[in-house]
Design an enzyme around this catalytic site. Structure first.
Site, mmCIF file in Angstrom:
data_model
loop_
_atom_site.group_PDB
_atom_site.id
_atom_site.type_symbol
_atom_site.label_atom_id
_atom_site.label_comp_id
_atom_site.label_asym_id
_atom_site.label_seq_id
_atom_site.Cartn_x
_atom_site.Cartn_y
_atom_site.Cartn_z
ATOM 1 C CB CYS A 1 -3.147 -0.103 -1.346
ATOM 2 S SG CYS A 1 -2.224 -1.302 -1.826
ATOM 3 C CG ASP B 1 -8.711 -4.313 1.644
ATOM 4 O OD1 ASP B 1 -8.084 -4.876 0.732
ATOM 5 O OD2 ASP B 1 -8.364 -4.000 2.621
ATOM 6 N NE ARG C 1 -6.649 -1.372 -1.544
ATOM 7 C CZ ARG C 1 -6.936 -0.914 -0.472
ATOM 8 N NH1 ARG C 1 -8.034 0.078 -0.152
ATOM 9 N NH2 ARG C 1 -6.444 -1.208 0.945
HETATM 10 P P1 4NP Z 1 -4.125 -4.049 -0.823
HETATM 11 O O1 4NP Z 1 -5.220 -5.087 -0.026
HETATM 12 O O2 4NP Z 1 -3.953 -3.026 0.384
HETATM 13 O O3 4NP Z 1 -5.077 -3.339 -1.756
HETATM 14 O O4 4NP Z 1 -3.017 -4.645 -1.080
HETATM 15 C C1 4NP Z 1 -4.821 -5.700 1.220
HETATM 16 C C2 4NP Z 1 -4.062 -6.720 1.134
HETATM 17 C C3 4NP Z 1 -3.683 -7.723 2.293
HETATM 18 C C4 4NP Z 1 -4.183 -7.228 3.537
HETATM 19 C C5 4NP Z 1 -4.999 -5.974 3.556
HETATM 20 C C6 4NP Z 1 -5.320 -5.410 2.561
HETATM 21 N N1 4NP Z 1 -3.957 -7.745 4.813
HETATM 22 O O5 4NP Z 1 -4.692 -7.462 5.875
HETATM 23 O O6 4NP Z 1 -3.027 -9.005 4.820
#
Ligand code: 4NP
Length: 148
Positions: free
Chosen positions: A7, A117, A13
């Site tokens: 991800c 997300d 995720r």
């Molecule tokens: P992930 O979620 O891609 O599912 O781990 C996110 C975690 C952090 C961020 C964006 C998505 N961020 O912008 O910091």
């Protein structure tokens, strides 16, 4: 069989996808390897988001020990399948591929669908968990067939 879940941050995720898939693999004694990574570098070395840890815990799965890392080109060689959560992840990973063989390893975790997300919306963690859990079950079934 070596599977990588990808991800953006590797804190919401893909840690769930790694933990749930591992749970199924262990339950069936398959001995397959599963890991996760993020396309971004923002959270390298951090444990999963507390909201992901909590929803997994509530469902009997411990992901608290995981640590975020960034996707690297060597992952194309290490893993048989690279499953990405959304189309941005797909573009980011595909852009690092250097051959058709590498490109073919990259697939949306859910065909023709994205795993949204949940980072900016607390209420999304439960449906995200359920979505990933259901897909891990389906994926296991199809990968077992492929591996026969
Ligand atoms: P992930 O979620 O891609 O599912 O781990 C996110 C975690 C952090 C961020 C964006 C998505 N961020 O912008 O910091």
């Amino acid at each position: 069989m070596k599977i990588l879940m990808v991800c953006l941050g590797n804190i919401c995720r893909s840690p769930l996808a790694e933990g749930i898939m591992k749970h199924f693999i262990d339950k069936e004694g398959l001995g397959w390897q599963v890991d996760s990574a993020g396309t971004g570098a923002y959270h390298i070395g951090r444990h999963p988001d507390v909201r992901s840890i909590k929803i997994a815990q509530q469902n009997g799965i411990d992901i608290s020990h995981q640590k975020a890392r960034q996707f690297i080109k060597a992952d194309f060689k290490t893993f048989d399948h690279i499953y990405v959560m959304d189309k941005h992840n797909y573009e980011d990973v595909i852009n690092l591929a250097t051959s058709d063989e590498e490109k073919q390893k990259v697939k949306l975790f859910i065909t023709d669908e994205i795993v949204p997300d949940p980072y900016y919306d607390d209420s999304l963690f439960k449906p995200t968990f359920n979505m990933i859990y259901a897909q891990c079950g389906k994926l296991l079934t199809s990968l077992k067939k492929e591996n026969r």
